[in-house]
Motif scaffolding. Structure first.
Motif, short mmCIF file in Angstrom:
data_model
loop_
_atom_site.label_atom_id
_atom_site.label_comp_id
_atom_site.label_asym_id
_atom_site.label_seq_id
_atom_site.Cartn_x
_atom_site.Cartn_y
_atom_site.Cartn_z
N LEU A 207 0.81 -1.22 0.00
CA LEU A 207 0.00 0.00 0.00
C LEU A 207 0.85 1.27 0.00
O LEU A 207 0.68 2.12 -0.88
CB LEU A 207 -0.96 -0.01 1.19
CG LEU A 207 -1.79 1.26 1.39
CD1 LEU A 207 -2.69 1.52 0.19
CD2 LEU A 207 -2.61 1.17 2.68
N PRO A 208 1.76 1.47 0.95
CA PRO A 208 2.55 2.72 0.93
C PRO A 208 3.49 2.83 -0.26
O PRO A 208 3.76 3.95 -0.72
CB PRO A 208 3.32 2.67 2.26
CG PRO A 208 3.34 1.24 2.64
CD PRO A 208 2.06 0.66 2.14
N VAL A 209 4.01 1.71 -0.77
CA VAL A 209 4.89 1.77 -1.93
C VAL A 209 4.12 2.29 -3.15
O VAL A 209 4.59 3.18 -3.88
CB VAL A 209 5.51 0.39 -2.22
CG1 VAL A 209 6.15 0.37 -3.61
CG2 VAL A 209 6.55 0.04 -1.17
N VAL A 210 2.92 1.73 -3.37
CA VAL A 210 2.10 2.21 -4.48
C VAL A 210 1.69 3.66 -4.23
O VAL A 210 1.70 4.49 -5.16
CB VAL A 210 0.85 1.32 -4.65
CG1 VAL A 210 -0.09 1.89 -5.71
CG2 VAL A 210 1.26 -0.10 -5.03
N ALA A 211 1.33 3.99 -3.00
CA ALA A 211 0.92 5.35 -2.67
C ALA A 211 2.06 6.35 -2.92
O ALA A 211 1.83 7.45 -3.43
CB ALA A 211 0.46 5.43 -1.22
N LEU A 212 3.27 5.96 -2.56
CA LEU A 212 4.41 6.86 -2.77
C LEU A 212 4.66 7.08 -4.25
O LEU A 212 4.94 8.21 -4.68
CB LEU A 212 5.65 6.28 -2.09
CG LEU A 212 6.91 7.15 -2.14
CD1 LEU A 212 6.66 8.49 -1.44
CD2 LEU A 212 8.08 6.42 -1.49
N ALA A 213 4.55 6.01 -5.04
CA ALA A 213 4.76 6.13 -6.48
C ALA A 213 3.67 7.00 -7.12
O ALA A 213 3.96 7.90 -7.92
CB ALA A 213 4.77 4.74 -7.13
N VAL A 214 2.42 6.75 -6.74
CA VAL A 214 1.31 7.52 -7.29
C VAL A 214 1.38 8.97 -6.83
O VAL A 214 1.20 9.91 -7.62
CB VAL A 214 -0.04 6.89 -6.87
CG1 VAL A 214 -1.22 7.79 -7.26
CG2 VAL A 214 -0.19 5.51 -7.51
N GLY A 215 1.64 9.18 -5.54
CA GLY A 215 1.71 10.53 -5.00
C GLY A 215 2.86 11.34 -5.57
O GLY A 215 2.71 12.54 -5.85
N THR A 216 4.01 10.69 -5.76
CA THR A 216 5.15 11.40 -6.33
C THR A 216 4.88 11.79 -7.78
O THR A 216 5.24 12.89 -8.22
CB THR A 216 6.41 10.51 -6.24
OG1 THR A 216 6.68 10.21 -4.87
CG2 THR A 216 7.61 11.23 -6.84
N ALA A 217 4.24 10.89 -8.53
CA ALA A 217 3.90 11.19 -9.92
C ALA A 217 2.90 12.34 -10.00
O ALA A 217 2.96 13.17 -10.93
CB ALA A 217 3.34 9.95 -10.60
N ALA A 218 1.98 12.40 -9.05
CA ALA A 218 0.92 13.42 -9.10
C ALA A 218 1.33 14.73 -8.44
O ALA A 218 0.99 15.82 -8.95
CB ALA A 218 -0.34 12.87 -8.44
N TYR A 219 2.05 14.65 -7.32
CA TYR A 219 2.32 15.86 -6.54
C TYR A 219 3.81 16.19 -6.40
O TYR A 219 4.16 17.21 -5.80
CB TYR A 219 1.70 15.73 -5.15
CG TYR A 219 0.25 15.31 -5.18
CD1 TYR A 219 -0.71 16.08 -5.84
CD2 TYR A 219 -0.17 14.13 -4.56
CE1 TYR A 219 -2.04 15.69 -5.88
CE2 TYR A 219 -1.50 13.74 -4.59
CZ TYR A 219 -2.42 14.52 -5.26
OH TYR A 219 -3.74 14.13 -5.31
N GLY A 220 4.65 15.32 -6.91
CA GLY A 220 6.07 15.59 -6.86
C GLY A 220 6.75 15.00 -5.63
O GLY A 220 6.12 14.67 -4.63
N TRP A 221 8.09 14.88 -5.75
CA TRP A 221 8.92 14.39 -4.64
C TRP A 221 9.39 15.58 -3.83
O TRP A 221 10.09 16.46 -4.32
CB TRP A 221 10.10 13.62 -5.21
CG TRP A 221 11.09 13.17 -4.18
CD1 TRP A 221 12.29 13.75 -3.89
CD2 TRP A 221 10.98 12.05 -3.30
NE1 TRP A 221 12.95 13.06 -2.89
CE2 TRP A 221 12.15 12.01 -2.50
CE3 TRP A 221 10.00 11.07 -3.09
CZ2 TRP A 221 12.37 11.04 -1.54
CZ3 TRP A 221 10.21 10.10 -2.13
CH2 TRP A 221 11.38 10.08 -1.37
N GLY A 222 8.97 15.62 -2.58
CA GLY A 222 9.32 16.76 -1.76
C GLY A 222 9.23 16.43 -0.29
O GLY A 222 8.99 15.29 0.10
N PRO A 223 9.44 17.42 0.56
CA PRO A 223 9.40 17.19 2.01
C PRO A 223 7.98 16.85 2.48
O PRO A 223 6.99 17.15 1.81
CB PRO A 223 9.87 18.53 2.59
CG PRO A 223 9.54 19.53 1.53
CD PRO A 223 9.73 18.82 0.22
N LEU A 224 7.93 16.23 3.63
CA LEU A 224 6.65 15.90 4.24
C LEU A 224 6.24 17.07 5.12
O LEU A 224 6.87 17.35 6.13
CB LEU A 224 6.76 14.61 5.07
CG LEU A 224 5.45 13.98 5.56
CD1 LEU A 224 5.66 12.48 5.79
CD2 LEU A 224 4.95 14.62 6.86
#
Length: 287
Positions: A145-162
């Motif tokens: 779940l978190p691995v897919v969420a991280l991939a989807v979230g990074t693609a949609a919102y970018g890689w950045g700080p929490l």
């Protein structure tokens, strides 16, 4: 004389520890349809939330109060944290209850349990193999779940700080490390459900009864935790500590709640697993 009798009762080359290898049990469980369905459901959740946020627009704070949900679209790390937050209380309970509650009871319902034991597979070896695989699949579900969420979230919102709702932010690298700790804690906190499901699985021939019973008792624990009149008695409920991981995604992490939650969960789980092994050792296998 006794040594000679022991030798004649055991076939040459027989080794109890070599019966029912983990890889055999793992392949059997991976081939089952419920494993595939559970994986699809968990992998689909991030996409469902992505669509929900796209339709709903910018979450934004309400009444000048910013929550973790309001920061979901800030970065891939925030999106992952939100996925864990919305699923930890119930959705992630399902695969744990399913994999641990279905494993022994399903063999009994198929009338194949007695044939496994006649192989001969020692009862303790049978339970250890099934429990190890069930816990491994449960952990895999919580990682998926978190691995897919991280991939989807990074693609949609970018890689950045929490971004932290209370203010401040964690660098992306630090956030990733903290999220790994969060996943580990969520898995440990679900060991109580695993223990309940596994114990019930050794007591019934109905897989649905074991799975449903574990989920039901977990829900009862959540309800009792909501009863504030219980006061400090709630500290002994595993449900009371299920969201203690939120303290780990702060600028200065607090580990006290997670340590207490881990101690409570492991204690309950050890007792339940012990009851499962003790009861199964004496059980009359007729299925």
């Amino acid at each position: 004389m006794s040594t000679l009798l022991e030798r004649t009762e055991t076939a040459d080359g027989y080794r109890a520890r070599r019966t029912l290898p983990l890889r055999v049990e793992l392949v059997r469980q991976l081939k089952r349809r419920r494993t595939l369905v559970m994986g699809i459901v968990l992998a689909a959740l991030p996409f469902v939330l992505l669509v929900a946020f796209a339709i709903g627009g910018d979450p934004g704070g309400r009444n000048n109060q910013v929550t973790l949900m309001d920061t979901a679209t800030a970065s891939g790390a925030n999106f992952t944290a939100v996925n864990l937050f919305v699923s930890a209380g119930f959705l992630l309970v399902i695969p744990v209850a399913l994999f641990c509650g279905d494993t022994v009871a399903s063999e009994a319902s198929w009338s194949s349990l007695r044939y496994l034991l006649a192989a001969p597979v020692p009862r303790a070896r049978l339970l250890w193999s099934k429990l190890t695989v069930a816990l491994g699949l449960s952990l895999a579900a919580m990682v998926l779940l978190p691995v897919v969420a991280l991939a989807v979230g990074t693609a949609a919102y970018g890689w950045g700080p929490l971004e932290i709702p209370t203010g401040g932010a964690l660098p992306a690298g630090t956030a990733a490390q903290r999220l790994v700790a969060v996943i580990a804690y969520i898995f440990v906190s679900q060991l109580v459900t695993a223990g309940l499901a596994f114990w019930l699985s050794t007591k019934t021939d109905a897989p649905l009864g074991a799975v449903g019973g574990a989920v039901g008792l977990t829900i009862v624990g959540n309800v009792l935790d909501a009863v504030t009149a219980l006061g400090h008695w709630r500290d002994f409920l595993p449900a009371h500590w299920q969201f203690a991981w939120a303290d780990a995604i702060q600028p200065t992490p607090e580990w006290g709640g997670m340590i207490q939650g881990t101690a409570i969960s492991v204690t309950y789980a050890v007792v339940l697993f012990a009851l499962a092994f003790r009861g199964f050792r004496r059980k009359d296998i007729v299925s």
